[in-house]
Design an enzyme around this catalytic site. Structure first.
Site, PDB file in Angstrom:
ATOM      1  N   ALA A   1      54.146  -6.272 -20.154  1.00 61.15           N
ATOM      2  CA  ALA A   1      55.549  -6.163 -20.594  1.00 61.15           C
ATOM      3  C   ALA A   1      56.408  -7.098 -19.754  1.00 61.15           C
ATOM      4  CB  ALA A   1      56.024  -4.726 -20.443  1.00 61.15           C
ATOM      5  N   ASN A   2      57.701  -7.037 -19.927  1.00 65.60           N
ATOM      6  CA  ASN A   2      58.621  -7.764 -19.044  1.00 65.60           C
ATOM      7  C   ASN A   2      59.852  -6.900 -18.808  1.00 65.60           C
ATOM      8  OD1 ASN A   2      60.711  -8.421 -21.095  1.00 65.60           O
ATOM      9  ND2 ASN A   2      59.012  -9.576 -22.005  1.00 65.60           N
ATOM     10  N   ARG A   3      60.785  -7.420 -18.023  1.00 65.58           N
ATOM     11  CA  ARG A   3      61.897  -6.584 -17.551  1.00 65.58           C
ATOM     12  C   ARG A   3      63.101  -6.549 -18.492  1.00 65.58           C
ATOM     13  NH1 ARG A   3      60.563  -5.359 -12.372  1.00 65.58           N
ATOM     14  NH2 ARG A   3      59.248  -6.869 -11.292  1.00 65.58           N
ATOM     15  N   SER A   4      62.976  -7.090 -19.667  1.00 64.59           N
ATOM     16  CA  SER A   4      64.131  -7.093 -20.578  1.00 64.59           C
ATOM     17  C   SER A   4      64.562  -5.657 -20.916  1.00 64.59           C
ATOM     18  CB  SER A   4      63.756  -7.841 -21.860  1.00 64.59           C
ATOM     19  OG  SER A   4      64.728  -7.599 -22.848  1.00 64.59           O
TER      20      SER A   4
ATOM     21  N   ALA B   1      62.933 -10.776 -25.543  1.00 63.31           N
ATOM     22  CA  ALA B   1      62.079 -11.478 -24.573  1.00 63.31           C
ATOM     23  C   ALA B   1      60.635 -11.250 -25.019  1.00 63.31           C
ATOM     24  CB  ALA B   1      62.322 -10.924 -23.176  1.00 63.31           C
TER      25      ALA B   1
END
Ligand code: FMN
Length: 474
Positions: free
Chosen positions: A274-277, A340
């Site tokens: 995942a990412n931090r968006s 993102a």
């Protein structure tokens, strides 16, 4: 419970009521409630704790200002500033430095602000729920007026040994300083260095102006800007012109497609990449598009945000799901890709949870995900008239955004610097540059809340769609 509105109250009583409320640390409304309860001899005890803080009503779409008054002679002007900010419909909460209490009293400030003011970092009443953090974050803008040489020096060096400086260090909100000091203090090399550092850090200033000083026979640069001037700047920051001009019907009859949030790319049934968006920017854009009258569809990755009002939301997990939902949602007039999207996914994702094994670490093979922005921007049929991508960069923002604009075939790229120091990923504010096809220079917008970026972007889109030249936006 029935509500009561009292009209035609004598001015004298109004002032006495305000002072009584301020002294007891209550809002005027709470104070009236206590008086009425006492008068009615109610069996119910007045449960309001004078020192306790109560959630304040949000006004003007929730716009709040934390005003820090520093210990300068111009502190008296900050009293008028409280009134000027409030009359523009914004809510004001005031912090006084210890030095400021020599120039204005907490009582006067509380009476003007309609609630207690804050002076002490180690105030157990407000610190039981991290009061200084709340003062720093539960607002849309921090104004320091007067900003003394001392306070600016502390800010420039990251000191936090009193409430005002701790709030300034702990905030992720825009900061506006109204410096005020003797011209020699203003010209001093140390002050010059500190101001330069603060400007470099993204802090904004209003003034100082040239003129007479409070001290006899002193004049020059260092007078605090007048309250009306500061209030106008506050208004401009909290309500950008483009947002004020946002017509409720400006996107009537148009269909806007937006993506937001991260994507989750499975490694196995319980793990993912995942990412931090946070999705906040895309959700704010969807809300603004719907408010401007567009039929709005939001394709969202996994986020913890409620559906924006008037928006059709489709929730997805992976990049491939997102692309498929986006394609199903065409045709659209405008597409804004703020999600993102993960660049890669695991090609050999496990169907069962991958177990630790004595034979070594699992091998994860990555393959490229579909490029949603490029796929839609390069469509030969059903291509939205305006395709906008977001570029989240941690370095060389301008070069990367310009390259992305050409590579992806989009019409605009909204670029932002998401390096950890900016706090943009997951935060509430954003600083963006808009790169447009056929325009040599980008539009650079000042730091503002994600809601304001959204409003301004939608206003900008409405102007482009209706053929208004970009010059009129600046
Ligand atoms: C009468 C008087 C007026 C002052 N006026 C100013 C001023 O206009 N600007 C300033 O930077 N400092 C001024 N000072 C000095 C500040 O009060 C002092 O630096 C103080 O530590 C500032 O504290 P603060 O920044 O925490 O409010 C003044 C001091 C006195 C005694």
């Amino acid at each position: 419970m029935a509500s009561l509105t009292v009209r035609r109250l004598d001015d004298e009583i109004k002032v006495a009521l305000k002072l009584r409320a301020a002294k007891n640390g209550r809002s005027v409304e709470d104070e009236v409630r206590v008086i009425l309860r006492d008068a009615a001899g109610s069996a119910e005890p007045a449960t309001i704790d004078p020192g306790a803080e109560r959630p304040q009503p949000r006004v003007e779409g929730g716009r709040r200002v934390t005003l820090i008054i520093g210990g300068g002679i111009a502190a008296y002007k900050a009293l008028d500033l409280i009134r000027r900010i409030k009359e523009r419909g914004f809510y004001v909460r005031v912090v006084l430095t210890q030095a400021a209490t020599h120039f204005v009293t907490a009582l006067t400030v509380s009476a003007l602000a309609d609630e207690r003011c804050y002076t002490d970092l180690f105030d157990s009443q407000s610190e039981f729920d991290a009061g200084h953090i709340r003062l720093a974050r539960d607002c849309d803008l921090i104004v320091v007026a007067p900003a003394t040489a001392d306070l600016m020096a502390k800010m420039a060096h990251g000191l936090a040994d009193d409430l005002a400086s701790a709030v300034l260090l702990a905030t992720d909100k825009p900061i506006l300083l109204a410096p005020a000091m003797n011209p020699l203090m203003w010209r001093n090399a140390a002050t010059r260095r500190n101001v330069a550092q603060l400007l470099h850090d993204g802090v904004l200033t209003v003034g100082p102006n040239a003129g007479e000083m409070a001290e006899a026979n002193e004049a020059g640069l260092g007078r605090m800007s007048e309250p009306l001037e500061i209030a106008a700047k506050v208004e401009a920051m909290l309500r950008p012109k483009q947002l004020q001009n946002l017509q409720p019907q400006s996107l009537n009859g148009l269909r806007v497609l937006i993506t937001a949030g991260p994507t989750h790319e499975p490694i196995d049934p319980v793990r993912y990449i995942a990412n931090r968006s946070s999705g906040k920017q895309g959700y704010a854009i969807a809300a603004a598009a719907a408010a401007a009258g567009a039929e709005t569809v939001l394709v969202s990755g996994p986020v913890n945000l409620p559906d924006p009002k008037g928006v059709r939301v489709m929730r997805v997990e992976s990049a491939r799901d997102m692309l498929s939902r986006v394609e199903q949602s065409l045709p659209a007039d405008i597409a804004i890709f703020a999600a993102a999207v993960a660049d890669w996914r695991v090609s050999n994702a496990g169907e069962q949870k991958i177990k630790k094994s004595a034979s070594g670490l699992p091998q994860l093979d990555l393959v490229e995900n579909p490029d949603i922005l490029a796929t839609i921007a390069k469509r030969t049929h059903d291509r939205p008239k305006l395709v906008i991508g977001f570029a989240a960069e941690t370095e060389h923002v301008a070069q990367n955004a310009t390259a992305k604009l050409a590579r992806k075939g989009s019409d605009w790229i909204v670029a932002n610097d998401v390096s950890p120091a900016t706090g943009i990923m997951g935060g509430d504010s954003n600083t963006v540059q808009i790169f447009m096809k056929d325009h040599t220079a980008p539009e650079t917008w000042p730091a503002m809340s994600k809601d304001d970026v959204a409003g301004r972007l939608i206003a900008r889109i409405a102007q482009a769609v209706h053929g208004v030249p970009p010059k009129s936006m600046s």
